[in-house]
Design a protein around this motif. Structure first.
Motif, short mmCIF file in Angstrom:
data_model
loop_
_atom_site.label_atom_id
_atom_site.label_comp_id
_atom_site.label_asym_id
_atom_site.label_seq_id
_atom_site.Cartn_x
_atom_site.Cartn_y
_atom_site.Cartn_z
N GLY A 1 -2.21 2.20 -3.38
CA GLY A 1 -0.77 2.33 -3.21
C GLY A 1 -0.14 1.34 -2.27
O GLY A 1 1.07 1.42 -2.02
N GLU A 2 -0.88 0.40 -1.72
CA GLU A 2 -0.27 -0.60 -0.84
C GLU A 2 0.57 -1.57 -1.68
O GLU A 2 0.33 -1.73 -2.87
CB GLU A 2 -1.34 -1.36 -0.06
CG GLU A 2 -2.09 -0.50 0.93
CD GLU A 2 -3.01 -1.30 1.81
OE1 GLU A 2 -2.58 -2.35 2.33
OE2 GLU A 2 -4.17 -0.88 1.95
N SER A 3 1.52 -2.22 -1.05
CA SER A 3 2.41 -3.11 -1.80
C SER A 3 1.70 -4.44 -2.09
O SER A 3 0.89 -4.92 -1.29
CB SER A 3 3.70 -3.37 -1.03
OG SER A 3 3.47 -4.24 0.05
N VAL B 1 -0.47 -7.00 0.64
CA VAL B 1 -1.89 -7.24 0.42
C VAL B 1 -2.14 -8.72 0.11
O VAL B 1 -3.10 -9.31 0.62
CB VAL B 1 -2.44 -6.33 -0.71
CG1 VAL B 1 -3.90 -6.62 -0.99
CG2 VAL B 1 -2.26 -4.87 -0.35
N CYS B 2 -1.28 -9.32 -0.68
CA CYS B 2 -1.43 -10.75 -1.00
C CYS B 2 -1.29 -11.60 0.25
O CYS B 2 -2.03 -12.57 0.44
CB CYS B 2 -0.42 -11.18 -2.05
SG CYS B 2 -0.77 -10.57 -3.70
N ARG B 3 -0.35 -11.26 1.10
CA ARG B 3 -0.16 -12.01 2.34
C ARG B 3 -1.40 -11.90 3.22
O ARG B 3 -1.86 -12.88 3.80
CB ARG B 3 1.07 -11.49 3.08
CG ARG B 3 1.43 -12.33 4.30
CD ARG B 3 2.70 -11.86 4.98
NE ARG B 3 3.84 -11.94 4.06
CZ ARG B 3 4.66 -10.91 3.81
NH1 ARG B 3 4.49 -9.75 4.39
NH2 ARG B 3 5.67 -11.07 2.97
N SER C 1 -1.33 -16.01 -3.57
CA SER C 1 0.02 -15.84 -4.09
C SER C 1 0.11 -14.51 -4.86
O SER C 1 -0.90 -13.95 -5.28
CB SER C 1 0.39 -16.99 -5.02
OG SER C 1 -0.39 -16.94 -6.20
N ARG C 2 1.34 -14.03 -5.03
CA ARG C 2 1.51 -12.78 -5.79
C ARG C 2 1.11 -12.98 -7.24
O ARG C 2 0.58 -12.07 -7.87
CB ARG C 2 2.96 -12.31 -5.69
CG ARG C 2 3.29 -11.74 -4.33
CD ARG C 2 4.59 -10.97 -4.31
NE ARG C 2 5.52 -11.32 -5.36
CZ ARG C 2 6.74 -11.83 -5.15
NH1 ARG C 2 7.15 -12.08 -3.94
NH2 ARG C 2 7.53 -12.09 -6.16
N LYS C 3 1.33 -14.18 -7.76
CA LYS C 3 0.93 -14.46 -9.15
C LYS C 3 -0.58 -14.27 -9.31
O LYS C 3 -1.03 -13.64 -10.26
CB LYS C 3 1.33 -15.88 -9.52
CG LYS C 3 1.01 -16.27 -10.93
CD LYS C 3 1.48 -17.68 -11.23
CE LYS C 3 1.12 -18.07 -12.64
NZ LYS C 3 1.53 -19.44 -12.96
#
Length: 130
Positions: free
Chosen positions: A22-24, A28-30, A35-37
């Motif tokens: 459930g983390e955003s 998590v990407c940061r 990257s979010r992609k």
């Protein structure tokens, strides 16, 4: 304190499990430095194919742009064996005259280098014989 050893697959699994908890995606990407992609790509592969999808994939292309059809390559090799003194340009011109229209377009776009590459692949020429 010794360094922790972790593989890329372990990191990807940890990444996917945190997202499923459930983390955003952005946070998590940061934290993982991607990257979010890339994050969405890892997550979608994990959802579709499970644990095995987290392995590194082969980067080899499925096909090569200038590769001739197998039948055409065989014909090139046969012609070169019959006429060993003929070069790639002459054999290409002969093939353009012999082959039907559907293959003719492929030969015109490939050129002499594709014919010469077929020579090299079948050991009828060496790379230093240019």
């Amino acid at each position: 304190m010794p360094w922790k050893e972790c593989s890329v697959m372990d990191e990807r699994l940890r990444f996917a499990s945190r997202l499923l908890d459930g983390e955003s995606m952005t946070d998590v990407c940061r934290e993982f430095g991607i990257s979010r992609k890339t994050g969405y790509k890892i997550l979608s592969r994990y959802k579709e194919h499970g644990f095995e999808a987290l392995n590194d994939r082969c980067r080899r292309p499925v096909s090569y742009a200038n590769q001739l059809p197998h039948q055409v390559e065989e014909l090139i090799v046969t012609l070169k064996r019959e006429k060993p003194h003929w070069g790639a340009r002459k054999i290409r011109e002969l093939l353009l005259r012999r082959l039907d229209r559907s293959t003719n377009g492929e030969m015109k776009s490939n050129g002499c280098f594709a014919v010469w590459t077929a020579f090299v692949a079948s050991s009828l020429a060496s790379r230093s014989s240019t």
